[in-house]
Design a protein around this motif. Structure first.
Motif, PDB file in Angstrom:
ATOM      1  N   VAL A 244       0.877  -1.166   0.000  1.00 44.48           N
ATOM      2  CA  VAL A 244       0.000   0.000   0.000  1.00 44.48           C
ATOM      3  C   VAL A 244       0.919   1.221   0.000  1.00 44.48           C
ATOM      4  N   LEU A 245       0.998   1.881  -1.157  1.00 40.88           N
ATOM      5  CA  LEU A 245       2.002   2.928  -1.384  1.00 40.88           C
ATOM      6  C   LEU A 245       1.326   4.287  -1.499  1.00 40.88           C
ATOM      7  N   ALA A 246       1.769   5.229  -0.687  1.00 38.77           N
ATOM      8  CA  ALA A 246       1.172   6.562  -0.669  1.00 38.77           C
ATOM      9  C   ALA A 246       2.255   7.627  -0.636  1.00 38.77           C
ATOM     10  N   GLY A 247       1.859   8.838  -1.018  1.00 37.65           N
ATOM     11  CA  GLY A 247       2.724  10.001  -0.878  1.00 37.65           C
ATOM     12  C   GLY A 247       2.263  10.823   0.310  1.00 37.65           C
ATOM     13  N   ALA A 248       3.215  11.291   1.107  1.00 44.21           N
ATOM     14  CA  ALA A 248       2.863  12.025   2.321  1.00 44.21           C
ATOM     15  C   ALA A 248       2.105  13.312   2.023  1.00 44.21           C
ATOM     16  N   GLU A 249       2.218  13.824   0.785  1.00 41.12           N
ATOM     17  CA  GLU A 249       1.583  15.092   0.441  1.00 41.12           C
ATOM     18  C   GLU A 249       0.268  14.909  -0.331  1.00 41.12           C
ATOM     19  N   ASP A 250      -0.249  13.706  -0.390  1.00 40.42           N
ATOM     20  CA  ASP A 250      -1.490  13.452  -1.120  1.00 40.42           C
ATOM     21  C   ASP A 250      -2.675  14.034  -0.344  1.00 40.42           C
ATOM     22  N   VAL A 251      -3.379  14.983  -0.960  1.00 37.30           N
ATOM     23  CA  VAL A 251      -4.551  15.576  -0.313  1.00 37.30           C
ATOM     24  C   VAL A 251      -5.851  15.002  -0.860  1.00 37.30           C
ATOM     25  N   LEU A 252      -5.815  14.347  -2.029  1.00 40.48           N
ATOM     26  CA  LEU A 252      -7.020  13.765  -2.596  1.00 40.48           C
ATOM     27  C   LEU A 252      -7.329  12.411  -1.964  1.00 40.48           C
TER      28      LEU A 252
ATOM     29  N   ARG B 134       7.790  12.510  -0.190  1.00 42.13           N
ATOM     30  CA  ARG B 134       7.408  13.514  -1.180  1.00 42.13           C
ATOM     31  C   ARG B 134       6.387  12.913  -2.131  1.00 42.13           C
ATOM     32  N   GLY B 135       5.485  13.759  -2.603  1.00 43.86           N
ATOM     33  CA  GLY B 135       4.553  13.311  -3.626  1.00 43.86           C
ATOM     34  C   GLY B 135       3.106  13.334  -3.177  1.00 43.86           C
ATOM     35  N   GLY B 136       2.241  13.720  -4.124  1.00 45.30           N
ATOM     36  CA  GLY B 136       0.807  13.728  -3.903  1.00 45.30           C
ATOM     37  C   GLY B 136       0.131  12.659  -4.735  1.00 45.30           C
ATOM     38  N   HIS B 137      -1.115  12.931  -5.130  1.00 36.19           N
ATOM     39  CA  HIS B 137      -1.882  11.926  -5.860  1.00 36.19           C
ATOM     40  C   HIS B 137      -1.257  11.616  -7.222  1.00 36.19           C
TER      41      HIS B 137
ATOM     42  N   MET C  89       1.949  11.392  -7.815  1.00 35.83           N
ATOM     43  CA  MET C  89       3.368  11.149  -7.519  1.00 35.83           C
ATOM     44  C   MET C  89       4.070  10.351  -8.610  1.00 35.83           C
ATOM     45  N   LEU C  90       3.334   9.511  -9.330  1.00 38.00           N
ATOM     46  CA  LEU C  90       3.957   8.749 -10.419  1.00 38.00           C
ATOM     47  C   LEU C  90       4.452   9.685 -11.516  1.00 38.00           C
ATOM     48  N   LEU C  91       3.849  10.845 -11.658  1.00 38.45           N
ATOM     49  CA  LEU C  91       4.270  11.816 -12.662  1.00 38.45           C
ATOM     50  C   LEU C  91       5.297  12.791 -12.097  1.00 38.45           C
ATOM     51  N   GLU C  92       5.063  13.264 -10.884  1.00 32.82           N
ATOM     52  CA  GLU C  92       5.931  14.298 -10.312  1.00 32.82           C
ATOM     53  C   GLU C  92       7.209  13.713  -9.719  1.00 32.82           C
ATOM     54  N   TYR C  93       7.111  12.517  -9.156  1.00 33.84           N
ATOM     55  CA  TYR C  93       8.269  11.845  -8.548  1.00 33.84           C
ATOM     56  C   TYR C  93       8.385  10.430  -9.128  1.00 33.84           C
ATOM     57  N   LEU C  94       8.596  10.365 -10.421  1.00 35.33           N
ATOM     58  CA  LEU C  94       8.613   9.090 -11.125  1.00 35.33           C
ATOM     59  C   LEU C  94       9.685   8.155 -10.577  1.00 35.33           C
ATOM     60  N   ASP C  95      10.905   8.648 -10.397  1.00 29.06           N
ATOM     61  CA  ASP C  95      12.010   7.795  -9.953  1.00 29.06           C
ATOM     62  C   ASP C  95      11.713   7.173  -8.595  1.00 29.06           C
TER      63      ASP C  95
ATOM     64  N   THR D  54       8.854   6.784  -7.049  1.00 33.68           N
ATOM     65  CA  THR D  54       7.685   5.913  -7.044  1.00 33.68           C
ATOM     66  C   THR D  54       8.004   4.567  -7.685  1.00 33.68           C
ATOM     67  N   LEU D  55       8.681   4.590  -8.829  1.00 33.92           N
ATOM     68  CA  LEU D  55       9.036   3.325  -9.473  1.00 33.92           C
ATOM     69  C   LEU D  55      10.035   2.534  -8.640  1.00 33.92           C
ATOM     70  N   ALA D  56      10.932   3.219  -7.960  1.00 36.23           N
ATOM     71  CA  ALA D  56      11.894   2.510  -7.115  1.00 36.23           C
ATOM     72  C   ALA D  56      11.170   1.742  -6.012  1.00 36.23           C
ATOM     73  N   ALA D  57      10.158   2.368  -5.414  1.00 32.69           N
ATOM     74  CA  ALA D  57       9.406   1.684  -4.360  1.00 32.69           C
ATOM     75  C   ALA D  57       8.631   0.491  -4.914  1.00 32.69           C
ATOM     76  N   ILE D  58       8.022   0.681  -6.068  1.00 34.96           N
ATOM     77  CA  ILE D  58       7.221  -0.394  -6.680  1.00 34.96           C
ATOM     78  C   ILE D  58       8.099  -1.581  -7.041  1.00 34.96           C
ATOM     79  N   THR D  59       9.201  -1.314  -7.738  1.00 37.61           N
ATOM     80  CA  THR D  59      10.037  -2.426  -8.220  1.00 37.61           C
ATOM     81  C   THR D  59      10.804  -3.088  -7.083  1.00 37.61           C
ATOM     82  N   ALA D  60      11.140  -2.337  -6.027  1.00 39.01           N
ATOM     83  CA  ALA D  60      11.794  -2.959  -4.877  1.00 39.01           C
ATOM     84  C   ALA D  60      10.869  -3.962  -4.219  1.00 39.01           C
ATOM     85  N   TYR D  61       9.579  -3.646  -4.182  1.00 41.67           N
ATOM     86  CA  TYR D  61       8.618  -4.581  -3.579  1.00 41.67           C
ATOM     87  C   TYR D  61       8.357  -5.772  -4.493  1.00 41.67           C
ATOM     88  N   LEU D  62       8.197  -5.514  -5.787  1.00 45.21           N
ATOM     89  CA  LEU D  62       7.884  -6.613  -6.704  1.00 45.21           C
ATOM     90  C   LEU D  62       9.083  -7.522  -6.937  1.00 45.21           C
ATOM     91  N   GLY D  63      10.289  -6.935  -7.044  1.00 47.25           N
ATOM     92  CA  GLY D  63      11.477  -7.732  -7.295  1.00 47.25           C
ATOM     93  C   GLY D  63      11.486  -8.340  -8.681  1.00 47.25           C
TER      94      GLY D  63
END
Length: 267
Positions: A210-218, A241-244, A246-252, A254-263
Motif C-alpha cells: 500500500v504505497l502513498a505520498g505524504a503530500e497526497d490531499v485527494l 514527497r509526492g501527492g496523488h 506522484m507517479l508523474l511528479e516523482y517518477l524515480d 515511485t518506481l523505485a518503491a514499486i520495483t523494490a517490492y515486486l522484485g
C-alpha cells in the motif's frame, strides 16, 4: 492494435517488454496513456500489460454505470485471455479500487499487488471533488481548464509554483488522441463513489504494498493506513514527497518503491 472482448465489452490493451508479467491499471477517466512515463522504464525488466478500462481510450463505452467489480471482472478476464497469470499488478487511484476488488474476488490471477494512492471508500470531500469535476465536464468546459482545476488535488506546490511546467502538464489533456467521453467518465464515476472495500479486505491474502505520498490531499495517507490495517498481508509505505500524481511528479522514487517490492524485474 490488440483488443479482445471480455464480459461483452471490447477492451484495448498493449503488452510490451520481457520478464515477469506486470499489469498496470489506470485511474478515473484515464486510459493506459496514464502510464506513458512509466512503461519505458518498466518494460526493461517486466512484461508490461496496460489496458484501457471500459469507458476510456480505445475500449468500448457501454451504457453505465460501471461497478468497480465490473471493471475488476474485465481485467481478470483479460489476464485469463492473455494466459500470463498470475501477474503482479499496480492499481493507481480508481485502478487501486479495481485492484482491491481483484485481490478480494480474483486472487488466482495475481501474484502481488501494489495499491498506489488508493482508498477503501469515498469521503465527503472526495464526493465534492468529483461533483465539481462532473459539473465542469457536463458544462463543456475546455479540458485544459478542467485539468488546471484538478491539478492542486494531484500535484504538490513544487510543481504548481512553476507555472510554465504546470501549464505544460495541463496542456497534455488537449493532446490526448483518445480522450475519455463524458459518458465514460460518468459511468466510471458512478460506480467508484459507491465502492467500499472495507468489509471484504480482511479476506484478501495477496501480498500487497500500500504505497502513498505524504503530500497526497485527494487520497490522504490515512486512507492507505486504513487499507493496510485491514489486509492480512499488506505492507504500508509512505514516501516523504509526492501527492496523488506522484507517479508523474516523482517518477524515480515511485518506481523505485514499486520495483523494490515486486522484485525480479526493472531497475
Amino acid at each position: 492494435m490488440p483488443s479482445t472482448t471480455v464480459n461483452g465489452v471490447s477492451l484495448y490493451y498493449e503488452v510490451e517488454g520481457d520478464g515477469p508479467p506486470l499489469l498496470l491499471i489506470a485511474g478515473l477517466g484515464s486510459s493506459s496513456l496514464a502510464w506513458a512515463a512509466a512503461v519505458p522504464r518498466l518494460r526493461e525488466g517486466y512484461t508490461v500489460i496496460t489496458v484501457d478500462n471500459r469507458g476510456t481510450g480505445r475500449s468500448e463505452v457501454p451504457p453505465g454505470p460501471y461497478a468497480v467489480d465490473d471493471l475488476a471482472d474485465d481485467t481478470a478476464a483479460l489476464v485469463d485471455h492473455l494466459g500470463l497469470g498470475p501477474v503482479a499488478a499496480v492499481g493507481w487511484s480508481l485502478g487501486g479500487s479495481v485492484l482491491q476488488s481483484m485481490v478480494i474476488r480474483h486472487a488466482r490471477v495475481l501474484s502481488k499487488a501494489v495499491l498506489l494512492n488508493a482508498f477503501p471508500s469515498y469521503t465527503a470531500i472526495q464526493d465534492g471533488w468529483l461533483d465539481a469535476g462532473l459539473a465542469l465536464r457536463r458544462a463543456g468546459v475546455d479540458p485544459v481548464a478542467i485539468g488546471m482545476h484538478s491539478m492542486p488535488w494531484a500535484f504538490t506546490p513544487r510543481l504548481l509554483s512553476d507555472h510554465t511546467v504546470a501549464a505544460a502538464q495541463a496542456e497534455l489533456a488537449r493532446k490526448d488522441p483518445y480522450p475519455t467521453t463524458l459518458a465514460g467518465f460518468e459511468a466510471q464515476a458512478a460506480g467508484l463513489r459507491r465502492y467500499d472495500s472495507r468489509p471484504d479486505l480482511p479476506s484478501a491474502h495477496t501480498p500487497t504494498l500500500v504505497l502513498a505520498g505524504a503530500e497526497d490531499v485527494l487520497t490522504p495517507v490515512s486512507q492507505s493506513v486504513e487499507i493496510a490495517k485491514l489486509m492480512p498481508n499488506a505492507t504500508l509505505q509512505v514516501l516523504p514527497r509526492g501527492g496523488h500524481g506522484m507517479l508523474l511528479e516523482y517518477l524515480d522514487d515511485t518506481l523505485a518503491a514499486i520495483t523494490a517490492y515486486l522484485g525480479n524485474g526493472a531497475p
